[in-house]
Enzyme design. Structure first.
Site, mmCIF file in Angstrom:
data_model
loop_
_atom_site.group_PDB
_atom_site.id
_atom_site.type_symbol
_atom_site.label_atom_id
_atom_site.label_comp_id
_atom_site.label_asym_id
_atom_site.label_seq_id
_atom_site.Cartn_x
_atom_site.Cartn_y
_atom_site.Cartn_z
ATOM 1 N N GLU A 1 -5.367 -8.582 -0.216
ATOM 2 C CA GLU A 1 -6.268 -8.663 0.897
ATOM 3 C C GLU A 1 -7.627 -8.027 0.902
ATOM 4 O O GLU A 1 -7.815 -7.300 -0.274
ATOM 5 C CB GLU A 1 -5.460 -7.510 1.472
ATOM 6 C CG GLU A 1 -4.378 -7.668 2.423
ATOM 7 C CD GLU A 1 -4.007 -6.439 3.252
ATOM 8 O OE1 GLU A 1 -4.536 -5.573 3.620
ATOM 9 O OE2 GLU A 1 -2.524 -6.092 3.309
ATOM 10 N N GLU B 1 0.842 -1.416 -0.190
ATOM 11 C CA GLU B 1 0.039 0.133 -0.015
ATOM 12 C C GLU B 1 0.823 1.253 -0.114
ATOM 13 O O GLU B 1 0.803 2.205 0.982
ATOM 14 C CB GLU B 1 -1.076 -0.076 1.273
ATOM 15 C CG GLU B 1 -1.868 -1.399 1.251
ATOM 16 C CD GLU B 1 -3.124 -1.009 2.206
ATOM 17 O OE1 GLU B 1 -3.052 -0.402 2.950
ATOM 18 O OE2 GLU B 1 -3.863 -2.141 2.075
HETATM 19 C C1 FCB Z 1 -4.654 -2.722 5.231
HETATM 20 C C2 FCB Z 1 -3.224 -3.148 5.546
HETATM 21 C C3 FCB Z 1 -3.375 -4.359 6.540
HETATM 22 C C4 FCB Z 1 -4.506 -4.512 7.514
HETATM 23 C C5 FCB Z 1 -5.983 -4.107 6.839
HETATM 24 C C6 FCB Z 1 -7.109 -3.995 7.648
HETATM 25 O O1 FCB Z 1 -4.552 -1.501 4.846
HETATM 26 O O2 FCB Z 1 -2.555 -3.552 4.571
HETATM 27 O O3 FCB Z 1 -2.154 -4.634 7.297
HETATM 28 O O4 FCB Z 1 -4.200 -3.475 8.772
HETATM 29 O O5 FCB Z 1 -5.635 -2.858 6.267
#
Ligand code: FCB
Length: 372
Positions: free
Chosen positions: A284, A155
């Site tokens: 994710e 990110e």
């Molecule tokens: C993302 C992060 C991860 C976690 C999620 C909920 O932005 O990469 O580490 O905290 O959010």
């Protein structure tokens, strides 16, 4: 209804070192956590000592891939001095996954830094490019036979303007280095968090959305699109924007953190990413849901949207739920519960939630069964 996924689809979950390992005593978040956060994480889930047990669960839950990060501060606690014992630790972690037939996706930088680098300004200091390349090269030399997918940075748009531009350079350097020294089988990508922005009503709202989309979703990728083998997408939210940057969400359903649950958003982002012509992994996606009341529904809806995008020709090769287990959620500390596996922070006992078994069936059969 049964939705089949492509052959060799990766089904996994993700964690990051600082959020699960515990006792990262040379990391900036441990020594000097941001003022507005509930850090430091302290003992976290003690995953550092319990990884074998956690990977047994991963296997029981039929996952065939795992995304995790290396804590830079462990392997290079002092500038330029690599720690052998910690390097051996991550080798054991990787070997343990390989023994179980689990594909490995490694992130080199997931938010935390060694304290010594943080003191020099972290990624806003342009020397960080050299430091990051040196660390990455070392990791590559140690683990290249054990890692299936490398990802450089998690990110990047979370960082400041200076930081982002240095991260672009750092990513490119590491990509070139890995591909030059790899044997052609090396796969290196980036982890991008994209938000699905929607205009609230009028033309000005539309212009705001166009800007946000360009800056948050496209800027980084446009810069590195020729230096990435795949795109890792982190998806959490839709934001409906009213000019200039006001959020006007419907919030019909929200997570425990108040984030709107809008699974269809991922479909539009995936369709949009198609223009880069790269394989995509969802690296994710998840929600804070202590009672596990929406998780099964949410994963199901997300996977429907992913399946839809695949049907329409988007090259999606895997899905990693965030997170394998409850963990330290940065500013919000231990309260949000993102895990497929519940962690009791007093006893450190692990217990898969009902939704983990639903996900497990999907992973096992490579298909999603939707009850009518
Ligand atoms: C993302 C992060 C991860 C976690 C999620 C909920 O932005 O990469 O580490 O905290 O959010």
């Amino acid at each position: 209804m049964i939705l089949k996924f492509p052959e060799k689809f990766l089904w996994g979950s993700a964690t990051s070192a600082y959020q699960v390992e515990g006792e990262n005593k040379f990391s900036d978040w441990e020594i000097n956590p941001p003022k507005n956060s509930k850090g430091p994480a302290g003992n976290a889930c003690d995953h550092y000592n319990r990884f074998e047990q956690d990977f047994d669960l991963l296997k029981i839950l039929n996952q065939n891939a795992y995304r995790f990060s290396i804590e830079w501060a462990r392997v290079e606690p002092k500038e330029g001095k690599f720690n052998k014992a910690e390097i051996e630790h991550y080798r054991k972690v990787l070997e343990s996954l390989k023994r179980r037939g689990i594909k490995t996706m490694v992130t080199l930088h997931h938010f935390t830094l060694p304290q010594w680098l943080s003191e020099k300004g972290g990624f806003s200091n342009k020397e960080s490019i050299q430091y990051f390349t040196r660390y990455a090269a070392k990791m590559f030399g140690e683990y290249k036979d054990l890692v299936d997918f490398w990802t450089t940075i998690n990110e990047p748009m979370v960082f400041s303007w200076h930081g982002v531009n240095n991260l672009i350079k750092a990513h490119k350097k590491v990509y070139r280095l890995f591909t030059a020294f790899g044997d052609g089988n090396i796969s290196v990508g980036i982890i991008k968090n994209d938000t699905y922005f929607e205009p609230y009503k009028n033309l000005l709202d539309k212009l705001s959305v166009r800007f946000l989309n360009w800056w948050q979703n496209e800027y980084f990728l446009n810069k590195i699109k020729n230096q990435t083998d795949f795109i890792g997408l982190n998806f959490y939210m839709r934001l409906r924007i009213r000019f200039p940057f006001k959020v006007k969400n419907e919030n019909k359903k929200v997570s425990d953190m108040g984030w709107e649950l809008y699974p269809e958003g991922i479909y539009y982002l995936l369709k949009d990413l198609q223009k880069y012509n790269k394989p995509i992994y969802i690296t994710e996606n998840g929600l804070a849901d202590a009672q596990d009341k929406n998780r099964k529904w949410y994963i199901g809806e997300i996977l429907k949207s992913v399946h839809n995008a695949i049907q329409e020709g988007v090259d999606i090769r895997g899905y990693f739920y965030w997170s394998l287990m409850d963990n330290f959620e940065w500013t919000d500390g231990y309260e949000p519960r993102f895990g497929l596996i519940e962690v009791d922070y007093k006893t450190l006992e692990r217990k898969p939630r009902p939704s983990a078994y639903f996900y497990s069936e999907t992973c096992k059969n490579n298909q999603l069964i939707i009850e009518d």
